[in-house]
Design a protein around this motif. Structure first.
Motif, PDB file in Angstrom:
ATOM      1  N   GLN A 113       0.835  -1.206   0.000  1.00 28.16           N
ATOM      2  CA  GLN A 113       0.000   0.000   0.000  1.00 28.16           C
ATOM      3  C   GLN A 113       0.869   1.256   0.000  1.00 28.16           C
ATOM      4  O   GLN A 113       0.535   2.248  -0.660  1.00 28.16           O
ATOM      5  CB  GLN A 113      -0.924  -0.018   1.217  1.00 28.16           C
ATOM      6  N   PHE A 114       1.976   1.214   0.701  1.00 28.76           N
ATOM      7  CA  PHE A 114       2.916   2.337   0.718  1.00 28.76           C
ATOM      8  C   PHE A 114       3.483   2.580  -0.679  1.00 28.76           C
ATOM      9  O   PHE A 114       3.567   3.718  -1.144  1.00 28.76           O
ATOM     10  CB  PHE A 114       4.032   2.030   1.713  1.00 28.76           C
ATOM     11  N   GLU A 144       2.081   1.774  -3.461  1.00 29.20           N
ATOM     12  CA  GLU A 144       0.975   2.290  -4.277  1.00 29.20           C
ATOM     13  C   GLU A 144       0.773   3.788  -4.033  1.00 29.20           C
ATOM     14  O   GLU A 144       0.549   4.560  -4.977  1.00 29.20           O
ATOM     15  CB  GLU A 144      -0.297   1.518  -3.962  1.00 29.20           C
ATOM     16  N   GLU A 145       0.880   4.207  -2.778  1.00 34.81           N
ATOM     17  CA  GLU A 145       0.732   5.626  -2.445  1.00 34.81           C
ATOM     18  C   GLU A 145       1.824   6.469  -3.095  1.00 34.81           C
ATOM     19  O   GLU A 145       1.599   7.621  -3.469  1.00 34.81           O
ATOM     20  CB  GLU A 145       0.774   5.805  -0.925  1.00 34.81           C
ATOM     21  N   ASP A 183       2.973   5.857  -5.891  1.00 30.68           N
ATOM     22  CA  ASP A 183       2.753   5.704  -7.329  1.00 30.68           C
ATOM     23  C   ASP A 183       3.904   4.955  -8.004  1.00 30.68           C
ATOM     24  O   ASP A 183       4.352   5.308  -9.096  1.00 30.68           O
ATOM     25  CB  ASP A 183       2.544   7.069  -7.988  1.00 30.68           C
TER      26      ASP A 183
END
Length: 380
Positions: free
Chosen positions: A179-180, A182-183, A185
């Motif tokens: 998730q990190f 993904e954040e 990008d």
């Protein structure tokens, strides 16, 4: 010529391949103190480093051999003040260039110069998804700085590539790590299982994840690989210790990868210098073509003439090449044995024993950290 192997009729041109990938380990110096570092444990004894002119000569010879990708690695390659010059020279020769870095010690101004030098690809290492665990594992406060550098790389239009070495200390955070990424990008996330060489082998009992941890992590990684398909590529490979078949280490000894250590020692992989009885040639005083095609070191495990019967009659030998020679030596004390990761190996039980031993050891207390106190970098 270093250790010529010209007369060995069992080695063919096909066995030699071409060094498509050159890994240039510019320095063993590093500002981090990671307990899973795969540099030689006695790295402080290997202080000699090729100078700028010598590295450029290596690049020229590698390009003539057909090498197309060049990775700048270490240690931390950014400790070299000539990094930008080396990137420029490599790009001028037509290499696709990749910088493998922690970004620790790299200021925004320095990053700008690295980007201006023409680098194609920067892979940034993180240790965890939050500052406290990341900085604990790294041995220095660097999490927020890494984030700032990643955003600058993304803004420059380069592929955003994150690498996180996965082990017992952070595997339970795998969902947060994804998730990190993904954040941020990220375009690519490498969940790189710790490879048990160097410091990682010393710390194996406290780094090797349990079966339960691994099962959970695999499930989560697969879920996100599917849900983020087309947005972010996630690469995740389970540890060799939980495999039944060996991986084709480096795609075969001396077939695709050529590593040059900081002091100029030429190696088929970054851990090969741990193997006894092999005289690895140095690029200083030896032609790279001779090293690749003629040296006894690079021909040592080419083909199947060296294989013992466990591997020699195996139908998979042309796919897995017998597995990892370094792992065979470090575990079975014989580099010519089948990789203990293979269930057919007489030493496969060593993998099971290592897993059992690790179950009782928590991450943290007792870890042997790489000590980089003498080469500490500061953000400038």
């Amino acid at each position: 010529m270093a250790g010529s192997n010209k007369d060995n009729a069992k080695i063919s041109l096909a066995d030699s391949g071409r060094p498509l990938w050159l890994v240039s380990e510019l320095s063993y110096r590093c500002p981090l103190q990671c307990s899973y570092c795969s540099n030689p444990v006695d790295f402080s004894r290997h202080k000699a480093e090729l100078n700028t002119e010598q590295w450029v000569d290596v690049f020229k010879q590698a390009r003539e051999l057909g090498t197309v990708q060049l990775g700048f690695s270490g240690g931390e390659p950014a400790v070299r003040k000539d990094l930008e010059e080396l990137i420029q020279e490599a790009r001028a020769m037509g290499f696709y260039t990749n910088l493998i870095t922690s970004m620790v010690g790299v200021s925004e101004a320095r990053l700008g110069r690295i980007l201006d030098s023409g680098i194609d690809h920067i892979q940034v290492s993180f240790q965890a998804a939050d500052a406290s665990l990341n900085d604990l594992i790294a041995g220095t406060e660097c999490f927020e700085h890494k984030i700032k550098m990643c955003k600058a790389i993304k803004a420059a239009g380069l592929p955003m590539v994150l690498n996180v070495v996965i082990h017992k200390g952070n595997i339970d955070q795998i969902e947060q790590i994804i998730q990190f990424a993904e954040e941020l990008d990220a375009d690519y996330l490498e969940l790189a299982t710790a490879q048990y060489y160097g410091f990682a082998l010393l710390n194996r009992d406290r780094l090797l994840p349990s079966r339960a941890q691994l099962t959970r992590a695999e499930k989560i990684a697969k879920q996100y690989q599917d849900s983020l398909a087309g947005k972010m590529k996630i690469f995740y490979i389970i540890p060799d210790y939980y495999e039944k078949k060996p991986k084709p280490c480096m795609h075969g000894w001396g077939k695709v990868f050529l590593t040059v250590a900081p002091d100029g020692t030429a190696l088929p992989c970054h851990s090969a210098r741990e193997l006894p009885g092999i005289d690895f040639p140095n690029v200083v005083g030896n032609n790279l073509s001779d090293i690749w095609y003629e040296s006894s070191a690079f021909n040592h495990f080419r083909g199947d003439h060296w294989m013992k019967e466990t591997c020699r009659s195996c139908p998979e030998k042309d796919k897995d090449f017998g597995g990892c020679r370094c792992q065979a030596y470090l575990l079975a004390q014989d580099a010519e044995e089948a990789d203990p990761a293979c269930e057919k190996s007489p030493h496969h039980h060593l993998m099971e024993e290592a897993i059992s031993a690790s179950e009782a050891k928590p991450f943290g207390e007792g870890l042997i950290y790489r000590n980089s106190a003498n080469s500490k970098l500061f953000l400038k």
